[in-house]
Design an enzyme around this catalytic site. Sequence first.
Site, PDB file in Angstrom:
ATOM      1  N   THR A 117       1.011  -1.031  -0.159  1.00  0.00           N
ATOM      2  CA  THR A 117       0.379   0.096   0.390  1.00  0.00           C
ATOM      3  C   THR A 117       1.161   0.975  -0.267  1.00  0.00           C
ATOM      4  OG1 THR A 117      -1.706   1.390   1.646  1.00  0.00           O
ATOM      5  CG2 THR A 117       0.080  -0.599   2.506  1.00  0.00           C
ATOM      6  N   ASP A 118      -0.057   1.906  -0.235  1.00  0.00           N
ATOM      7  CA  ASP A 118       1.117   3.706  -0.419  1.00  0.00           C
ATOM      8  C   ASP A 118       0.748   4.195   0.832  1.00  0.00           C
ATOM      9  OD1 ASP A 118      -1.780   4.989  -0.526  1.00  0.00           O
ATOM     10  OD2 ASP A 118      -1.794   5.525  -2.001  1.00  0.00           O
ATOM     11  N   GLU A 119      -0.087   3.708   1.817  1.00  0.00           N
ATOM     12  CA  GLU A 119       0.204   4.129   3.313  1.00  0.00           C
ATOM     13  C   GLU A 119       1.534   3.815   4.139  1.00  0.00           C
ATOM     14  OE1 GLU A 119      -2.972   3.452   5.603  1.00  0.00           O
ATOM     15  OE2 GLU A 119      -4.555   3.732   4.279  1.00  0.00           O
ATOM     16  N   TYR A 123      -1.433  -0.635  10.859  1.00  0.00           N
ATOM     17  CA  TYR A 123      -2.290  -1.330   9.497  1.00  0.00           C
ATOM     18  C   TYR A 123      -1.019  -0.502   9.107  1.00  0.00           C
ATOM     19  CZ  TYR A 123      -3.635  -1.844   4.997  1.00  0.00           C
ATOM     20  OH  TYR A 123      -3.619  -2.235   3.380  1.00  0.00           O
ATOM     21  N   LYS A 158       2.448  -3.234   7.713  1.00  0.00           N
ATOM     22  CA  LYS A 158       2.514  -3.472   5.603  1.00  0.00           C
ATOM     23  C   LYS A 158       3.731  -2.954   5.688  1.00  0.00           C
ATOM     24  CE  LYS A 158      -0.006  -4.307   3.032  1.00  0.00           C
ATOM     25  NZ  LYS A 158      -0.610  -5.381   2.663  1.00  0.00           N
ATOM     26  N   PRO A 177     -21.024   9.416   7.588  1.00  0.00           N
ATOM     27  CA  PRO A 177     -19.668  10.071   9.051  1.00  0.00           C
ATOM     28  C   PRO A 177     -19.023   9.906   7.588  1.00  0.00           C
ATOM     29  CG  PRO A 177     -19.763   7.478   8.944  1.00  0.00           C
ATOM     30  CD  PRO A 177     -21.195   7.784   7.684  1.00  0.00           C
ATOM     31  N   ASP A 198     -12.851  12.849  14.331  1.00  0.00           N
ATOM     32  CA  ASP A 198     -11.527  12.441  12.988  1.00  0.00           C
ATOM     33  C   ASP A 198     -11.128  11.027  13.603  1.00  0.00           C
ATOM     34  OD1 ASP A 198      -9.702  12.931  10.890  1.00  0.00           O
ATOM     35  OD2 ASP A 198      -9.171  14.605  11.399  1.00  0.00           O
TER      36      ASP A 198
HETATM   37  P1  NAD Z   1      -9.723  -7.461   2.429  1.00  0.00           P
HETATM   38  O1  NAD Z   1      -9.600  -6.740   3.834  1.00  0.00           O
HETATM   39  O2  NAD Z   1     -11.025  -6.824   1.648  1.00  0.00           O
HETATM   40  O3  NAD Z   1      -8.966  -8.927   2.265  1.00  0.00           O
HETATM   41  C1  NAD Z   1      -7.887  -9.993   2.857  1.00  0.00           C
HETATM   42  C2  NAD Z   1      -8.643 -10.753   2.879  1.00  0.00           C
HETATM   43  O4  NAD Z   1      -7.216 -11.575   3.321  1.00  0.00           O
HETATM   44  C3  NAD Z   1      -9.886 -11.898   3.447  1.00  0.00           C
HETATM   45  O5  NAD Z   1      -9.993 -13.021   2.028  1.00  0.00           O
HETATM   46  C4  NAD Z   1      -9.153 -12.688   4.636  1.00  0.00           C
HETATM   47  O6  NAD Z   1      -9.532 -13.409   4.539  1.00  0.00           O
HETATM   48  C5  NAD Z   1      -7.974 -12.689   4.421  1.00  0.00           C
HETATM   49  N1  NAD Z   1      -7.136 -13.414   5.134  1.00  0.00           N
HETATM   50  C6  NAD Z   1      -7.154 -12.152   6.037  1.00  0.00           C
HETATM   51  N2  NAD Z   1      -6.172 -12.755   7.316  1.00  0.00           N
HETATM   52  C7  NAD Z   1      -5.875 -13.441   6.742  1.00  0.00           C
HETATM   53  C8  NAD Z   1      -4.733 -15.283   7.161  1.00  0.00           C
HETATM   54  N3  NAD Z   1      -4.097 -15.023   8.731  1.00  0.00           N
HETATM   55  N4  NAD Z   1      -4.458 -16.059   6.782  1.00  0.00           N
HETATM   56  C9  NAD Z   1      -5.119 -16.710   5.470  1.00  0.00           C
HETATM   57  N5  NAD Z   1      -6.225 -14.977   4.611  1.00  0.00           N
HETATM   58  C10 NAD Z   1      -6.533 -14.240   5.044  1.00  0.00           C
HETATM   59  O7  NAD Z   1      -8.560  -6.491   1.990  1.00  0.00           O
HETATM   60  P2  NAD Z   1      -7.825  -5.788   0.687  1.00  0.00           P
HETATM   61  O8  NAD Z   1      -8.839  -4.482   0.388  1.00  0.00           O
HETATM   62  O9  NAD Z   1      -8.994  -7.114  -0.309  1.00  0.00           O
HETATM   63  O10 NAD Z   1      -6.818  -6.130   0.295  1.00  0.00           O
HETATM   64  C11 NAD Z   1      -6.202  -6.885  -0.172  1.00  0.00           C
HETATM   65  C12 NAD Z   1      -4.560  -6.353  -0.142  1.00  0.00           C
HETATM   66  O11 NAD Z   1      -3.765  -5.092  -0.996  1.00  0.00           O
HETATM   67  C13 NAD Z   1      -4.018  -6.389   1.344  1.00  0.00           C
HETATM   68  O12 NAD Z   1      -2.807  -7.169   1.418  1.00  0.00           O
HETATM   69  C14 NAD Z   1      -3.715  -5.073   1.021  1.00  0.00           C
HETATM   70  O13 NAD Z   1      -2.795  -4.501   2.549  1.00  0.00           O
HETATM   71  C15 NAD Z   1      -3.583  -4.202   0.485  1.00  0.00           C
HETATM   72  N6  NAD Z   1      -4.138  -3.118   0.051  1.00  0.00           N
HETATM   73  C16 NAD Z   1      -5.516  -2.692   0.147  1.00  0.00           C
HETATM   74  C17 NAD Z   1      -6.094  -1.139  -1.122  1.00  0.00           C
HETATM   75  C18 NAD Z   1      -7.287  -1.094  -0.561  1.00  0.00           C
HETATM   76  O14 NAD Z   1      -7.419   0.273  -0.716  1.00  0.00           O
HETATM   77  N7  NAD Z   1      -7.792  -1.976  -0.718  1.00  0.00           N
HETATM   78  C19 NAD Z   1      -5.177  -0.676  -1.762  1.00  0.00           C
HETATM   79  C20 NAD Z   1      -3.207  -1.333  -1.695  1.00  0.00           C
HETATM   80  C21 NAD Z   1      -3.187  -2.379  -1.380  1.00  0.00           C
HETATM   81  O1  DAU Z   2      -4.226   3.446   0.238  1.00  0.00           O
HETATM   82  C1  DAU Z   2      -4.537   2.598   0.525  1.00  0.00           C
HETATM   83  C2  DAU Z   2      -4.847   2.408   1.849  1.00  0.00           C
HETATM   84  O2  DAU Z   2      -6.789   2.564   1.828  1.00  0.00           O
HETATM   85  C3  DAU Z   2      -4.882   0.572   1.672  1.00  0.00           C
HETATM   86  O3  DAU Z   2      -3.685   0.783   2.413  1.00  0.00           O
HETATM   87  C4  DAU Z   2      -6.370   0.045   2.872  1.00  0.00           C
HETATM   88  O4  DAU Z   2      -6.064  -2.049   2.969  1.00  0.00           O
HETATM   89  C5  DAU Z   2      -7.407   0.938   2.247  1.00  0.00           C
HETATM   90  O5  DAU Z   2      -8.021   0.614   3.818  1.00  0.00           O
HETATM   91  C6  DAU Z   2      -7.500   1.961   2.228  1.00  0.00           C
HETATM   92  O6  DAU Z   2      -6.934   3.615   3.420  1.00  0.00           O
HETATM   93  P1  DAU Z   2      -8.453   4.069   3.811  1.00  0.00           P
HETATM   94  O7  DAU Z   2      -7.720   4.112   5.703  1.00  0.00           O
HETATM   95  O8  DAU Z   2      -7.374   5.623   2.932  1.00  0.00           O
HETATM   96  O9  DAU Z   2      -9.382   3.837   3.590  1.00  0.00           O
HETATM   97  P2  DAU Z   2     -11.131   3.863   4.049  1.00  0.00           P
HETATM   98  O10 DAU Z   2     -11.731   3.160   2.957  1.00  0.00           O
HETATM   99  O11 DAU Z   2     -10.936   3.681   5.447  1.00  0.00           O
HETATM  100  O12 DAU Z   2     -11.067   5.988   4.238  1.00  0.00           O
HETATM  101  C7  DAU Z   2     -10.871   6.269   3.423  1.00  0.00           C
HETATM  102  C8  DAU Z   2     -10.965   8.222   3.207  1.00  0.00           C
HETATM  103  O13 DAU Z   2     -12.273   8.117   4.098  1.00  0.00           O
HETATM  104  C9  DAU Z   2      -9.773   8.223   4.815  1.00  0.00           C
HETATM  105  O14 DAU Z   2      -8.874   9.506   4.515  1.00  0.00           O
HETATM  106  C10 DAU Z   2     -10.609   7.964   5.750  1.00  0.00           C
HETATM  107  C11 DAU Z   2     -11.783   8.572   5.468  1.00  0.00           C
HETATM  108  N1  DAU Z   2     -13.529   8.473   5.969  1.00  0.00           N
HETATM  109  C12 DAU Z   2     -13.122   6.571   6.682  1.00  0.00           C
HETATM  110  C13 DAU Z   2     -14.188   5.883   6.942  1.00  0.00           C
HETATM  111  C14 DAU Z   2     -14.192   4.909   7.034  1.00  0.00           C
HETATM  112  C15 DAU Z   2     -15.056   8.600   6.511  1.00  0.00           C
HETATM  113  O15 DAU Z   2     -14.261  10.056   6.194  1.00  0.00           O
HETATM  114  N2  DAU Z   2     -15.048   8.549   6.701  1.00  0.00           N
HETATM  115  C16 DAU Z   2     -15.961   6.742   7.192  1.00  0.00           C
HETATM  116  O16 DAU Z   2     -16.267   5.969   7.867  1.00  0.00           O
END
Ligand code: NAD
Ligand code: DAU
Length: 351
Positions: free
Chosen positions: A129-131, A154, A158, A209, A284
């Site tokens: 992730t970019d985080e 988190y 990562k 929210p 926040d």
């Molecule tokens: P998600 O939370 O939707 O899915 C995660 C999956 O991993 C689930 O199916 C869960 O059952 C499985 N899992 C969790 N713990 C496990 C374990 N101990 N053993 C085996 N399986 C396990 O996540 P996502 O949004 O699909 O993200 C996938 C990957 O991409 C992550 O590594 C995340 O850090 C990365 N990523 C996500 C985003 C985003 O915006 N969602 C952006 C950049 C990178």
């Molecule tokens: O940037 C990549 C990341 O993006 C991934 O690595 C993470 O797995 C993924 O969850 C996501 O992280 P964020 O924290 O950016 O995503 P989230 O959807 O939780 O929140 C997006 C933005 O919206 C963030 O600035 C927080 C805000 N937010 C989120 C929620 C859930 C709100 O304002 N209200 C909310 O209820």
Amino acid sequence: MKILVTGGAGFIGSNFLNLFVPKYPHCIFINFDKLTYAANLLNLRAIENLPNYKFEQGDIADFNQVEEIFKKYEPDIVVHFAAESHVDRSIVGPAEFIQTNIVGTFNLLEACRKYWKSYDGKLFHHVSTDEVYGSLGKTGYFTEDSRYDPSSPYSASKASSDHLVRAYFRTYGLPVKITNCSNNYGPYQFPEKLIPLMILNALEGKPLPVYGTGENVRDWLYVEDHCEAIWIVIQKGKIGETYNIGSNNERRNIDVVNKICELLAEELDKDPMDFKKLITFVKDRPGHDLRYAIDSTKIKKELGWQPKETFESGLRKTVRWYLNNKEWVESVKTGEYRKWMEENYGNRAAG
Ligand code: NAD
Ligand code: DAU
């Protein structure tokens, strides 16, 4: 070619499998997933009976289980999606994030080291992730050389996993690649994340929210564009390299929420104010990163990747998907979903 996909029942992993299992029948895809609250086997309905798809339930944090998978399938490629992925949950309870994201990644790397007798044709692709880069101010972009500076449990977990992956390349010569991607959105995303949460709350007439002032900026990427980028990096990326993935779709959270309200109104033939009036500013997120923005010049120039969706086209598709997939939506509104809604939003103060 045998491809072990960890976390393939989650949001991005299941989009990846839905795209590539039917397209590459000569590859065997093994989905290894713990099936946490974030997973859903309904995501995989379209491919579950294909002969080149296998599912194994298991925990990457348990080395014995990881070993069993390596012995049984002898994978050539590992595409590592499995993670605890939600920032707010990592603030409430970081322990699972350490286990899955750090120990789990370590176990997979160890299994590769133990079971890959030769590294020829082998690859560990780490999805990150970019985080890990922390927060940007009002200007600038994350590049592959940006300093790691994670803010939440988190992103720290990562970042740790990225460091382990790089260390295994440098120390043992393990063939690895890392991709760091910006915020994804699209089908099958668990409605704890901003976009699906807002869509579903709006449809139920519940408060929308927005954390803090809604000024925080995220750089949005349609999930299939992310999956295509990963596939290209697996095929053409250089061993040991990192590629940032994003598509220059920076938006303030408040603008994203307003846009969702407008799209819902269009799709349902309603007044946008019916939804916008639900917007509620709430306390926040602690350590809330102000802005993410990705410079993806490297993957575009070196590997020729281009995203297909604009934010507008991708968001419309996403809104329609949640409107048209009521069975899926109902299936995720389980006890776990309701518990989280109560825990994170129940007593949250006003912003
Ligand atoms: P998600 O939370 O939707 O899915 C995660 C999956 O991993 C689930 O199916 C869960 O059952 C499985 N899992 C969790 N713990 C496990 C374990 N101990 N053993 C085996 N399986 C396990 O996540 P996502 O949004 O699909 O993200 C996938 C990957 O991409 C992550 O590594 C995340 O850090 C990365 N990523 C996500 C985003 C985003 O915006 N969602 C952006 C950049 C990178
Ligand atoms: O940037 C990549 C990341 O993006 C991934 O690595 C993470 O797995 C993924 O969850 C996501 O992280 P964020 O924290 O950016 O995503 P989230 O959807 O939780 O929140 C997006 C933005 O919206 C963030 O600035 C927080 C805000 N937010 C989120 C929620 C859930 C709100 O304002 N209200 C909310 O209820």
